[in-house]
Design a protein around this motif. Sequence first.
Motif, PDB file in Angstrom:
ATOM      1  N   GLN A 136     -11.133  -8.492-117.302  1.00 38.75           N
ATOM      2  CA  GLN A 136     -11.077  -9.045-115.977  1.00 38.75           C
ATOM      3  C   GLN A 136      -9.641  -9.336-115.634  1.00 38.75           C
ATOM      4  OE1 GLN A 136     -12.434  -9.148-113.035  1.00 38.75           O
ATOM      5  NE2 GLN A 136     -14.298 -10.179-113.615  1.00 38.75           N
ATOM      6  N   VAL A 137      -9.509  -9.168-114.172  1.00 33.70           N
ATOM      7  CA  VAL A 137      -8.194  -9.594-113.432  1.00 33.70           C
ATOM      8  C   VAL A 137      -8.469 -11.038-113.107  1.00 33.70           C
ATOM      9  CG1 VAL A 137      -6.681  -9.266-111.731  1.00 33.70           C
ATOM     10  CG2 VAL A 137      -8.148  -7.312-112.936  1.00 33.70           C
ATOM     11  N   GLN A 138      -7.355 -11.701-113.482  1.00 34.24           N
ATOM     12  CA  GLN A 138      -7.225 -13.216-112.941  1.00 34.24           C
ATOM     13  C   GLN A 138      -5.985 -13.175-111.919  1.00 34.24           C
ATOM     14  OE1 GLN A 138      -6.455 -15.142-116.763  1.00 34.24           O
ATOM     15  NE2 GLN A 138      -8.664 -15.965-116.507  1.00 34.24           N
ATOM     16  N   LEU A 139      -6.035 -13.837-110.992  1.00 32.99           N
ATOM     17  CA  LEU A 139      -5.290 -13.903-109.819  1.00 32.99           C
ATOM     18  C   LEU A 139      -4.645 -15.047-109.099  1.00 32.99           C
ATOM     19  CD1 LEU A 139      -7.812 -11.523-107.663  1.00 32.99           C
ATOM     20  CD2 LEU A 139      -5.694 -10.833-108.928  1.00 32.99           C
ATOM     21  N   GLU A 140      -3.367 -15.056-109.055  1.00 34.84           N
ATOM     22  CA  GLU A 140      -2.648 -16.451-108.716  1.00 34.84           C
ATOM     23  C   GLU A 140      -1.880 -16.110-107.396  1.00 34.84           C
ATOM     24  OE1 GLU A 140      -0.542 -18.349-111.553  1.00 34.84           O
ATOM     25  OE2 GLU A 140      -0.052 -19.993-110.159  1.00 34.84           O
ATOM     26  N   GLU A 141      -2.238 -17.037-106.226  1.00 35.70           N
ATOM     27  CA  GLU A 141      -1.523 -16.527-104.889  1.00 35.70           C
ATOM     28  C   GLU A 141      -0.449 -17.745-104.833  1.00 35.70           C
ATOM     29  OE1 GLU A 141      -5.980 -15.875-104.442  1.00 35.70           O
ATOM     30  OE2 GLU A 141      -4.824 -17.700-105.316  1.00 35.70           O
ATOM     31  N   SER A 142       0.643 -17.270-104.049  1.00 33.60           N
ATOM     32  CA  SER A 142       1.471 -18.281-103.664  1.00 33.60           C
ATOM     33  C   SER A 142       2.326 -17.915-102.354  1.00 33.60           C
ATOM     34  CB  SER A 142       2.703 -18.171-104.950  1.00 33.60           C
ATOM     35  OG  SER A 142       3.233 -16.943-105.116  1.00 33.60           O
ATOM     36  N   GLY A 143       3.186 -18.807-102.014  1.00 34.55           N
ATOM     37  CA  GLY A 143       4.076 -18.184-100.638  1.00 34.55           C
ATOM     38  C   GLY A 143       3.695 -18.937 -99.638  1.00 34.55           C
ATOM     39  N   GLY A 144       2.536 -19.743 -99.347  1.00 35.82           N
ATOM     40  CA  GLY A 144       2.077 -20.066 -98.055  1.00 35.82           C
ATOM     41  C   GLY A 144       3.029 -21.346 -97.709  1.00 35.82           C
ATOM     42  N   GLY A 145       2.705 -21.917 -96.410  1.00 34.82           N
ATOM     43  CA  GLY A 145       3.472 -22.947 -95.952  1.00 34.82           C
ATOM     44  C   GLY A 145       3.327 -23.168 -94.592  1.00 34.82           C
ATOM     45  N   SER A 146       4.009 -24.286 -94.115  1.00 32.89           N
ATOM     46  CA  SER A 146       3.784 -24.402 -92.581  1.00 32.89           C
ATOM     47  C   SER A 146       4.883 -23.652 -91.614  1.00 32.89           C
ATOM     48  CB  SER A 146       3.837 -25.985 -92.210  1.00 32.89           C
ATOM     49  OG  SER A 146       2.833 -26.477 -92.959  1.00 32.89           O
ATOM     50  N   VAL A 147       4.509 -22.997 -90.619  1.00 32.23           N
ATOM     51  CA  VAL A 147       5.578 -22.397 -89.830  1.00 32.23           C
ATOM     52  C   VAL A 147       4.979 -22.528 -88.312  1.00 32.23           C
ATOM     53  CG1 VAL A 147       6.299 -20.676 -91.578  1.00 32.23           C
ATOM     54  CG2 VAL A 147       4.413 -20.103 -89.931  1.00 32.23           C
ATOM     55  N   GLN A 148       6.144 -22.425 -87.447  1.00 31.06           N
ATOM     56  CA  GLN A 148       5.825 -22.319 -85.823  1.00 31.06           C
ATOM     57  C   GLN A 148       5.588 -21.179 -85.446  1.00 31.06           C
ATOM     58  OE1 GLN A 148       9.573 -23.490 -84.107  1.00 31.06           O
ATOM     59  NE2 GLN A 148       9.081 -25.750 -84.289  1.00 31.06           N
ATOM     60  N   PRO A 149       4.505 -21.167 -84.672  1.00 33.75           N
ATOM     61  CA  PRO A 149       4.163 -19.898 -83.742  1.00 33.75           C
ATOM     62  C   PRO A 149       5.235 -18.903 -83.809  1.00 33.75           C
ATOM     63  CG  PRO A 149       3.320 -21.463 -82.820  1.00 33.75           C
ATOM     64  CD  PRO A 149       4.166 -22.221 -83.758  1.00 33.75           C
ATOM     65  N   GLY A 150       5.012 -17.752 -84.035  1.00 41.51           N
ATOM     66  CA  GLY A 150       5.956 -16.332 -83.987  1.00 41.51           C
ATOM     67  C   GLY A 150       6.795 -16.511 -85.314  1.00 41.51           C
ATOM     68  N   GLY A 151       6.755 -17.203 -85.991  1.00 44.76           N
ATOM     69  CA  GLY A 151       7.391 -17.288 -87.367  1.00 44.76           C
ATOM     70  C   GLY A 151       6.766 -16.310 -88.287  1.00 44.76           C
TER      71      GLY A 151
END
Length: 118
Positions: A1-16
Amino acid sequence: QVQLEESGGGSVQPGGSLRLSCAASGSGFGIYVMGWYRQAPGKQRELVAAITSGGRTNYADSVQGRFSISRDNAKNTLALQMNSLKPEDTAVYYCNIVRAGSLPGGYWGQGTQVTVSS
């Protein structure tokens, strides 16, 4: 079974821009169709981008031309480059195996929050 971990999100302004990453562990990553799903507050989770083991991609109309999905089967990683972000892109983003009918095929990770706001 594959286990998954996400990263890289955040807060940005429109157009970013933001780049999300997904690290997979376990066996079989390279044979699966993989995708990025998102869930906005009060809405159902939806598939926004998918990529086959050979690199063929497909996008939801709402992100076509702005998002780009990619994968590195040697490193067991999946990425989502998001450009020209809009407030309506605000959601928790998840990676997962994609089955027929755009249904998820693996266990959900914790996801990564993307917030687009001025």
